[in-house]
Design a protein around this motif. Structure first.
Motif, PDB file in Angstrom:
ATOM      1  N   GLY A   1      13.716  23.892 -27.643  1.00  0.00           N
ATOM      2  CA  GLY A   1      14.586  24.964 -28.109  1.00  0.00           C
ATOM      3  C   GLY A   1      15.311  25.727 -27.018  1.00  0.00           C
ATOM      4  O   GLY A   1      15.639  26.899 -27.193  1.00  0.00           O
ATOM      5  N   ILE A   2      15.581  25.078 -25.865  1.00  0.00           N
ATOM      6  CA  ILE A   2      16.279  25.726 -24.755  1.00  0.00           C
ATOM      7  C   ILE A   2      17.739  25.272 -24.778  1.00  0.00           C
ATOM      8  O   ILE A   2      18.041  24.102 -24.504  1.00  0.00           O
ATOM      9  N   SER A   3      18.644  26.159 -25.085  1.00  0.00           N
ATOM     10  CA  SER A   3      20.040  25.769 -25.339  1.00  0.00           C
ATOM     11  C   SER A   3      20.805  25.385 -24.078  1.00  0.00           C
ATOM     12  O   SER A   3      21.644  24.488 -24.100  1.00  0.00           O
ATOM     13  N   ARG A   4      20.545  26.070 -22.949  1.00  0.00           N
ATOM     14  CA  ARG A   4      21.232  25.758 -21.689  1.00  0.00           C
ATOM     15  C   ARG A   4      20.184  25.567 -20.586  1.00  0.00           C
ATOM     16  O   ARG A   4      19.904  26.490 -19.804  1.00  0.00           O
ATOM     17  N   PRO A   5      19.613  24.386 -20.509  1.00  0.00           N
ATOM     18  CA  PRO A   5      18.508  24.151 -19.580  1.00  0.00           C
ATOM     19  C   PRO A   5      18.930  24.213 -18.110  1.00  0.00           C
ATOM     20  O   PRO A   5      20.005  23.737 -17.734  1.00  0.00           O
ATOM     21  N   LYS A   6      18.058  24.809 -17.300  1.00  0.00           N
ATOM     22  CA  LYS A   6      18.215  24.829 -15.842  1.00  0.00           C
ATOM     23  C   LYS A   6      17.204  23.854 -15.253  1.00  0.00           C
ATOM     24  O   LYS A   6      15.996  24.015 -15.440  1.00  0.00           O
ATOM     25  N   ILE A   7      17.705  22.849 -14.538  1.00  0.00           N
ATOM     26  CA  ILE A   7      16.846  21.775 -14.028  1.00  0.00           C
ATOM     27  C   ILE A   7      16.911  21.728 -12.512  1.00  0.00           C
ATOM     28  O   ILE A   7      18.006  21.732 -11.925  1.00  0.00           O
ATOM     29  N   ALA A   8      15.746  21.691 -11.865  1.00  0.00           N
ATOM     30  CA  ALA A   8      15.659  21.538 -10.414  1.00  0.00           C
ATOM     31  C   ALA A   8      15.257  20.107 -10.081  1.00  0.00           C
ATOM     32  O   ALA A   8      14.448  19.498 -10.792  1.00  0.00           O
ATOM     33  N   VAL A   9      15.805  19.579  -9.005  1.00  0.00           N
ATOM     34  CA  VAL A   9      15.511  18.212  -8.581  1.00  0.00           C
ATOM     35  C   VAL A   9      14.902  18.231  -7.178  1.00  0.00           C
ATOM     36  O   VAL A   9      15.402  18.937  -6.292  1.00  0.00           O
ATOM     37  N   LEU A  10      13.824  17.472  -6.989  1.00  0.00           N
ATOM     38  CA  LEU A  10      13.181  17.381  -5.682  1.00  0.00           C
ATOM     39  C   LEU A  10      13.734  16.190  -4.897  1.00  0.00           C
ATOM     40  O   LEU A  10      14.095  15.163  -5.483  1.00  0.00           O
ATOM     41  N   GLY A  11      13.793  16.337  -3.581  1.00  0.00           N
ATOM     42  CA  GLY A  11      14.310  15.276  -2.733  1.00  0.00           C
ATOM     43  C   GLY A  11      13.408  14.058  -2.707  1.00  0.00           C
ATOM     44  O   GLY A  11      12.211  14.124  -3.021  1.00  0.00           O
ATOM     45  N   ILE A  12      13.980  12.941  -2.277  1.00  0.00           N
ATOM     46  CA  ILE A  12      13.223  11.696  -2.184  1.00  0.00           C
ATOM     47  C   ILE A  12      12.368  11.689  -0.914  1.00  0.00           C
ATOM     48  O   ILE A  12      11.181  11.362  -0.946  1.00  0.00           O
ATOM     49  N   ASN A  13      12.966  12.067   0.188  1.00  0.00           N
ATOM     50  CA  ASN A  13      12.297  12.041   1.494  1.00  0.00           C
ATOM     51  C   ASN A  13      11.809  13.429   1.896  1.00  0.00           C
ATOM     52  O   ASN A  13      12.258  14.440   1.343  1.00  0.00           O
ATOM     53  N   PRO A  14      10.885  13.512   2.860  1.00  0.00           N
ATOM     54  CA  PRO A  14      10.486  14.830   3.372  1.00  0.00           C
ATOM     55  C   PRO A  14      11.703  15.619   3.859  1.00  0.00           C
ATOM     56  O   PRO A  14      12.603  15.060   4.497  1.00  0.00           O
ATOM     57  N   HIS A  15      11.742  16.896   3.527  1.00  0.00           N
ATOM     58  CA  HIS A  15      12.840  17.782   3.938  1.00  0.00           C
ATOM     59  C   HIS A  15      14.204  17.257   3.482  1.00  0.00           C
ATOM     60  O   HIS A  15      15.217  17.469   4.151  1.00  0.00           O
ATOM     61  N   VAL A  16      14.206  16.537   2.334  1.00  0.00           N
ATOM     62  CA  VAL A  16      15.437  15.950   1.784  1.00  0.00           C
ATOM     63  C   VAL A  16      16.125  15.087   2.846  1.00  0.00           C
ATOM     64  O   VAL A  16      17.356  15.003   2.919  1.00  0.00           O
TER      65      VAL A  16
ATOM     66  N   LYS B   1       6.389  29.277  -5.480  1.00  0.00           N
ATOM     67  CA  LYS B   1       6.637  29.621  -6.888  1.00  0.00           C
ATOM     68  C   LYS B   1       8.090  29.413  -7.307  1.00  0.00           C
ATOM     69  O   LYS B   1       8.549  29.963  -8.318  1.00  0.00           O
ATOM     70  N   LYS B   2       8.842  28.617  -6.567  1.00  0.00           N
ATOM     71  CA  LYS B   2      10.241  28.367  -6.904  1.00  0.00           C
ATOM     72  C   LYS B   2      10.375  27.749  -8.292  1.00  0.00           C
ATOM     73  O   LYS B   2      11.371  27.956  -8.990  1.00  0.00           O
ATOM     74  N   TYR B   3       9.366  26.990  -8.694  1.00  0.00           N
ATOM     75  CA  TYR B   3       9.423  26.297  -9.980  1.00  0.00           C
ATOM     76  C   TYR B   3       9.565  27.255 -11.163  1.00  0.00           C
ATOM     77  O   TYR B   3      10.055  26.878 -12.233  1.00  0.00           O
ATOM     78  N   LYS B   4       9.152  28.496 -10.992  1.00  0.00           N
ATOM     79  CA  LYS B   4       9.223  29.473 -12.081  1.00  0.00           C
ATOM     80  C   LYS B   4      10.663  29.826 -12.462  1.00  0.00           C
ATOM     81  O   LYS B   4      10.907  30.412 -13.517  1.00  0.00           O
ATOM     82  N   GLU B   5      11.624  29.492 -11.619  1.00  0.00           N
ATOM     83  CA  GLU B   5      13.017  29.824 -11.872  1.00  0.00           C
ATOM     84  C   GLU B   5      13.725  28.815 -12.766  1.00  0.00           C
ATOM     85  O   GLU B   5      14.876  29.019 -13.143  1.00  0.00           O
ATOM     86  N   PHE B   6      13.028  27.716 -13.113  1.00  0.00           N
ATOM     87  CA  PHE B   6      13.697  26.630 -13.816  1.00  0.00           C
ATOM     88  C   PHE B   6      12.959  26.245 -15.099  1.00  0.00           C
ATOM     89  O   PHE B   6      11.774  26.500 -15.254  1.00  0.00           O
ATOM     90  N   ASP B   7      13.701  25.606 -16.004  1.00  0.00           N
ATOM     91  CA  ASP B   7      13.112  25.138 -17.258  1.00  0.00           C
ATOM     92  C   ASP B   7      12.372  23.819 -17.068  1.00  0.00           C
ATOM     93  O   ASP B   7      11.468  23.499 -17.836  1.00  0.00           O
ATOM     94  N   ALA B   8      12.768  23.046 -16.061  1.00  0.00           N
ATOM     95  CA  ALA B   8      12.086  21.783 -15.769  1.00  0.00           C
ATOM     96  C   ALA B   8      12.395  21.366 -14.343  1.00  0.00           C
ATOM     97  O   ALA B   8      13.400  21.775 -13.759  1.00  0.00           O
ATOM     98  N   ILE B   9      11.511  20.545 -13.785  1.00  0.00           N
ATOM     99  CA  ILE B   9      11.676  19.995 -12.445  1.00  0.00           C
ATOM    100  C   ILE B   9      11.633  18.484 -12.557  1.00  0.00           C
ATOM    101  O   ILE B   9      10.788  17.925 -13.272  1.00  0.00           O
ATOM    102  N   LEU B  10      12.539  17.821 -11.859  1.00  0.00           N
ATOM    103  CA  LEU B  10      12.546  16.368 -11.809  1.00  0.00           C
ATOM    104  C   LEU B  10      12.062  15.924 -10.431  1.00  0.00           C
ATOM    105  O   LEU B  10      12.700  16.206  -9.416  1.00  0.00           O
ATOM    106  N   ALA B  11      10.916  15.255 -10.399  1.00  0.00           N
ATOM    107  CA  ALA B  11      10.343  14.747  -9.149  1.00  0.00           C
ATOM    108  C   ALA B  11      10.756  13.296  -8.956  1.00  0.00           C
ATOM    109  O   ALA B  11      11.011  12.572  -9.923  1.00  0.00           O
ATOM    110  N   SER B  12      10.807  12.864  -7.712  1.00  0.00           N
ATOM    111  CA  SER B  12      11.274  11.508  -7.416  1.00  0.00           C
ATOM    112  C   SER B  12      10.228  10.436  -7.704  1.00  0.00           C
ATOM    113  O   SER B  12      10.581   9.313  -8.054  1.00  0.00           O
TER     114      SER B  12
END
Length: 349
Positions: free
Chosen positions: A199-214, A255-266
């Motif tokens: 039920g989240i109409s405008r989702p905010k999604i964070a993406v994690l880098g593939i390598n260390p330190h992106v 606690k950066k994850y608290k700012e987003f509706d979902a996180i996508l890990a590699s």
């Protein structure tokens, strides 16, 4: 319980040498659970009765031989396994794997035939289930074949949601498994699930880098600069609210994850280690993106504690609750999107 509320929850037994049967039965020691939905366990009454006796549980089971005979208010057990099976706690065995597969296949068929409304799976052992007849690494890959849609492993809890670009892939194969198409498909699946299932109409999604330190601008690998960043820029241009890629090592600790509706890990451990650290015991494995709802507890077969009566059913109960809630959210979403007047009314509130 009226017919509309009588959601049928199909439950697989998982590996019979693990803690699946224990957590299933412990969940139903509270008889109020049976007032909320109608469970159907795909196993055998003899096996479930053995668990009841072993763990001295106060649970009554109701055996059925046809899915037309399901009774609301009872813990229905569909008599799928008729031959005898000796439980050997914590052991990997092909016989246990065969029972787990048969339970999964029967429950999935029932889901497709609308004999049950949602599916909740108890944990399986990947070594036990693997055979010439069943070559899938786990539930998600099998269900992706059997059901419509594109599956996504989505770990969810009250405070955190983590999806995976790649799931059960060896670490050495992760970079080659990630391309622009995969990134766009997975983010599209997460976005659609957040809207339809949560039920989240405008989702905010964070993406994690593939390598260390992106990748540190290519010093530690070029996959982020060559593949991930261009794909995310294109997605943002298309109107998606996407942030990152972020360095994974500090993302959860600050606690950066608290700012987003979902996180996508590699990859698997990049997402699941922090998820299970933060939400273990209350988290749920949800297969997003498919035509039907499937959830599972966030733990495995628990071979180290199998047979000891120590298994905690909280994650399994959470899996049932999420399955029912997501099923209802989808129904609501479909109604609102089919009726423009209701949709307009909701926007004006």
């Amino acid at each position: 319980m009226n017919k509309e509320e009588n959601i049928k929850v199909g439950i697989t037994i998982g590996d019979p040498n693990g803690i699946g049967g224990e957590v299933i039965l412990k969940a139903f020691e509270d008889s109020r659970m049976l007032e909320m939905f109608t469970p159907v366990v795909f196993a055998s009454t003899k096996l479930l009765s053995y668990y009841v006796k072993t763990f001295n549980l106060k649970v009554k089971i109701h055996g059925i031989t046809s899915l037309n005979d399901v009774v609301p208010g009872k813990l229905n057990v569909f008599r799928l396994i008729k031959e005898p099976f000796k439980v050997n706690w914590g052991e990997v065995s092909p016989e246990a794997g065969e029972i787990a597969v048969r339970s999964l296949e029967a429950a999935t068929a029932a889901l497709k035939n609308k004999d049950i409304d949602v599916l909740v799976t108890a944990p399986i052992n990947k070594e036990s289930i693997h055979s010439d007849k069943f070559k899938f690494p786990g539930h998600t890959d099998y269900l992706n074949q059997e059901l419509e849609g594109e599956s996504l492993m989505f770990m969810v809890s009250n405070e955190l949601r983590v999806g995976l670009l790649t799931d059960h892939v060896p670490v050495k194969d992760v970079p080659a498994s990630i391309n622009a198409k995969v990134i766009k498909t997975k983010i599209g699946t997460i976005k659609e699930s957040l809207k339809k299932d949560f039920g989240i109409s405008r989702p905010k999604i964070a993406v994690l880098g593939i390598n260390p330190h992106v990748g540190d601008n290519g010093v530690i690998g070029t996959e982020d600069q060559d593949t991930l960043i261009p794909a995310l820029e294109q997605l943002r241009e298309d109107g998606n609210i996407i942030f990152g890629p972020y360095a994974a090592d500090s993302f959860f600790g600050n606690k950066k994850y608290k700012e987003f509706d979902a996180i996508l890990a590699s990859y698997h451990d990049q997402g699941l280690i922090p998820f299970k650290t933060i939400a273990f015991g209350s988290g749920v494995n949800f297969t997003a993106g498919l035509s039907h709802v499937r959830t599972s507890p966030d733990h495995g077969t628990g071979f180290d504690i199998a047979g000891k009566g120590e298994a905690n059913p909280d994650s399994f109960i959470a899996a049932i609750n999420y399955a029912i809630e997501i099923y209802r959210k989808r129904k609501e979403y479909d109604i609102l999107n089919k009726n423009p007047l209701k949709k307009l009314s909701r926007k004006r509130r």
